[in-house]
Design a protein around this motif. Structure first.
Motif, mmCIF file in Angstrom:
data_model
loop_
_atom_site.group_PDB
_atom_site.id
_atom_site.type_symbol
_atom_site.label_atom_id
_atom_site.label_comp_id
_atom_site.label_asym_id
_atom_site.label_seq_id
_atom_site.Cartn_x
_atom_site.Cartn_y
_atom_site.Cartn_z
ATOM 1 N N UNK A 61 54.549 67.533 17.276
ATOM 2 C CA UNK A 61 53.978 66.672 18.298
ATOM 3 C C UNK A 61 54.683 66.856 19.624
ATOM 4 N N UNK A 62 55.008 65.744 20.275
ATOM 5 C CA UNK A 62 55.766 65.775 21.522
ATOM 6 C C UNK A 62 57.209 65.437 21.199
ATOM 7 N N UNK A 63 58.059 66.440 21.239
ATOM 8 C CA UNK A 63 59.454 66.291 20.811
ATOM 9 C C UNK A 63 60.373 66.491 22.006
ATOM 10 N N UNK A 64 61.233 65.515 22.230
ATOM 11 C CA UNK A 64 62.195 65.537 23.333
ATOM 12 C C UNK A 64 63.559 65.878 22.738
ATOM 13 N N UNK A 65 64.127 66.990 23.173
ATOM 14 C CA UNK A 65 65.314 67.532 22.521
ATOM 15 C C UNK A 65 66.562 67.322 23.378
ATOM 16 N N UNK A 92 51.575 58.709 23.532
ATOM 17 C CA UNK A 92 52.114 59.790 22.723
ATOM 18 C C UNK A 92 53.301 59.304 21.891
ATOM 19 N N UNK A 93 53.394 59.721 20.632
ATOM 20 C CA UNK A 93 54.609 59.432 19.847
ATOM 21 C C UNK A 93 55.711 60.424 20.224
ATOM 22 N N UNK A 94 56.393 60.156 21.336
ATOM 23 C CA UNK A 94 57.451 61.051 21.819
ATOM 24 C C UNK A 94 58.723 60.787 21.015
ATOM 25 N N UNK A 95 59.063 61.714 20.141
ATOM 26 C CA UNK A 95 60.240 61.538 19.302
ATOM 27 C C UNK A 95 61.424 62.298 19.887
ATOM 28 N N UNK A 96 62.591 61.699 19.785
ATOM 29 C CA UNK A 96 63.813 62.288 20.309
ATOM 30 C C UNK A 96 64.549 62.961 19.158
ATOM 31 N N UNK A 97 64.815 64.257 19.311
ATOM 32 C CA UNK A 97 65.468 65.055 18.276
ATOM 33 C C UNK A 97 66.839 65.486 18.774
ATOM 34 N N UNK A 98 67.883 65.127 18.032
ATOM 35 C CA UNK A 98 69.262 65.471 18.365
ATOM 36 C C UNK A 98 69.694 66.611 17.451
ATOM 37 N N UNK A 99 69.814 67.811 18.016
ATOM 38 C CA UNK A 99 69.986 68.997 17.185
ATOM 39 C C UNK A 99 71.437 69.321 16.848
ATOM 40 N N UNK A 100 72.384 68.825 17.616
ATOM 41 C CA UNK A 100 73.774 69.243 17.449
ATOM 42 C C UNK A 100 74.448 68.439 16.347
ATOM 43 N N UNK A 101 74.966 69.135 15.332
ATOM 44 C CA UNK A 101 75.681 68.456 14.274
ATOM 45 C C UNK A 101 77.131 68.210 14.697
ATOM 46 N N UNK A 102 77.743 67.222 14.076
ATOM 47 C CA UNK A 102 79.103 66.829 14.437
ATOM 48 C C UNK A 102 80.058 68.011 14.290
#
Length: 300
Positions: free
Chosen positions: A104-108, A131-141
């Motif tokens: 969909x609409x993904x905010x990274x 829009x279901x704008x989902x926030x995706x946090x890609x960086x792992x600890x």
């Protein structure tokens, strides 16, 4: 909870990687950049994914004749838009992507402590309530920030899908253009001295990667289960099917907690050994992004 630092000067030097169009605003102009030139022609990357090439070891490596194109290009982009982690780096990069997954609409963004990026995400969500704008946090600890975004002082990634490689869909193109405009408008508001109030943010943070079932030789032994396909960001509960073996047998999710899969069956992840990314859903507080303090001699 998010923590500072935040920008304390106007953002003047910005780039939109993968985009063109109306990039001029009264207080700044964004430079359009085609990040992966050879991938643009081939409709996919050539030897490796450029997205993961911006590690310190790659960017500081001595050039060699047999270096992958994407490694050389990452070093060129670092010279153009960075240097990474330096004062001369661009103030902002807006990095545009499409995906074959149903994202969909993904905010990274990289992590929750990126206050400016979280406020930009919130602004985009408010500007696009349909829009279901989902926030995706890609960086792992503990992981180094390896994306093109890490070259600039501030950044945001936009990932829209599903869209096959080499295909231009009018709906996704129009949505991307609208999001780019709204992101640049946010920077303009910030540069002009607007303060943005604190809020609660919901996001999805990477916790692990799941590979396809494979044979002893490493070939695929099954594929994503029909009940999981296209269910990006939907809850995956223990005992639910995740793969269907070519023999017809179902493989069930054996985790102990509910997760939220992302990038399900993304074509670029096959060679990385990733059928989908496991994320956890979290809610956290984002502090106020204060207005810039005017200084003598600085443009408003």
């Amino acid at each position: 909870m998010c923590s500072l630092p935040v920008p304390r000067e106007p953002l003047r030097r910005a780039a939109v990687t993968g985009g063109t169009g109306e990039l001029q605003r009264p207080s700044f102009s964004a430079m359009p950049v085609l990040a992966n030139l050879e991938a643009t022609a081939a409709c996919r990357y050539v030897r490796q994914d450029l997205n993961g090439a911006f590690t310190s070891s790659v960017l500081t490596a001595r050039a060699a004749p047999d270096d992958p194109y994407e490694m050389t290009r990452a070093q060129e982009l670092n010279q153009l838009l960075g240097l990474k982690a330096s004062g001369r780096a661009f103030d902002f990069i807006l990095d545009l992507h499409n995906t074959t997954a149903n994202m969909g609409t993904c905010l990274i963004a990289n992590a929750t402590d990126n206050v400016f990026a979280m406020h930009l995400c919130h602004h985009l969500k408010l500007q696009n309530p349909e829009l279901p704008c989902r926030v995706f946090l890609y960086q792992q600890q503990g992981e180094e920030n390896f994306s093109l975004n890490s070259v600039a002082k501030n950044a945001k990634g936009l990932e829209l899908g599903p869209q096959p490689q080499g295909v231009l869909r009018a709906d996704i193109f129009s949505r991307m253009r609208s999001l780019v405009g709204a992101a640049l408008d946010f920077i303009e508001l910030f540069n002009q001295g607007t303060a943005f109030l604190a809020f609660e943010m919901e996001a999805y943070r990477t916790v692990g990667l799941v590979d396809f079932p494979r044979t002893e030789d490493g070939d695929l032994a099954g594929t994503v289960h029909p009940q999981l396909q296209d269910q990006d960001f939907e809850p995956l509960r223990p005992g639910a099917p995740i793969f269907q073996m070519f023999s017809g047998k179902d493989v069930l999710y054996e985790g102990e907690t509910t997760v939220y899969p992302a990038f399900i069956n993304e074509v670029a992840y096959y060679e990385k050994g990733t059928a989908f990314i496991q994320t956890e859903k979290l809610t956290f507080s984002v502090p106020t992004l204060p207005a810039l303090t005017p200084t003598p001699g600085r443009d408003p």
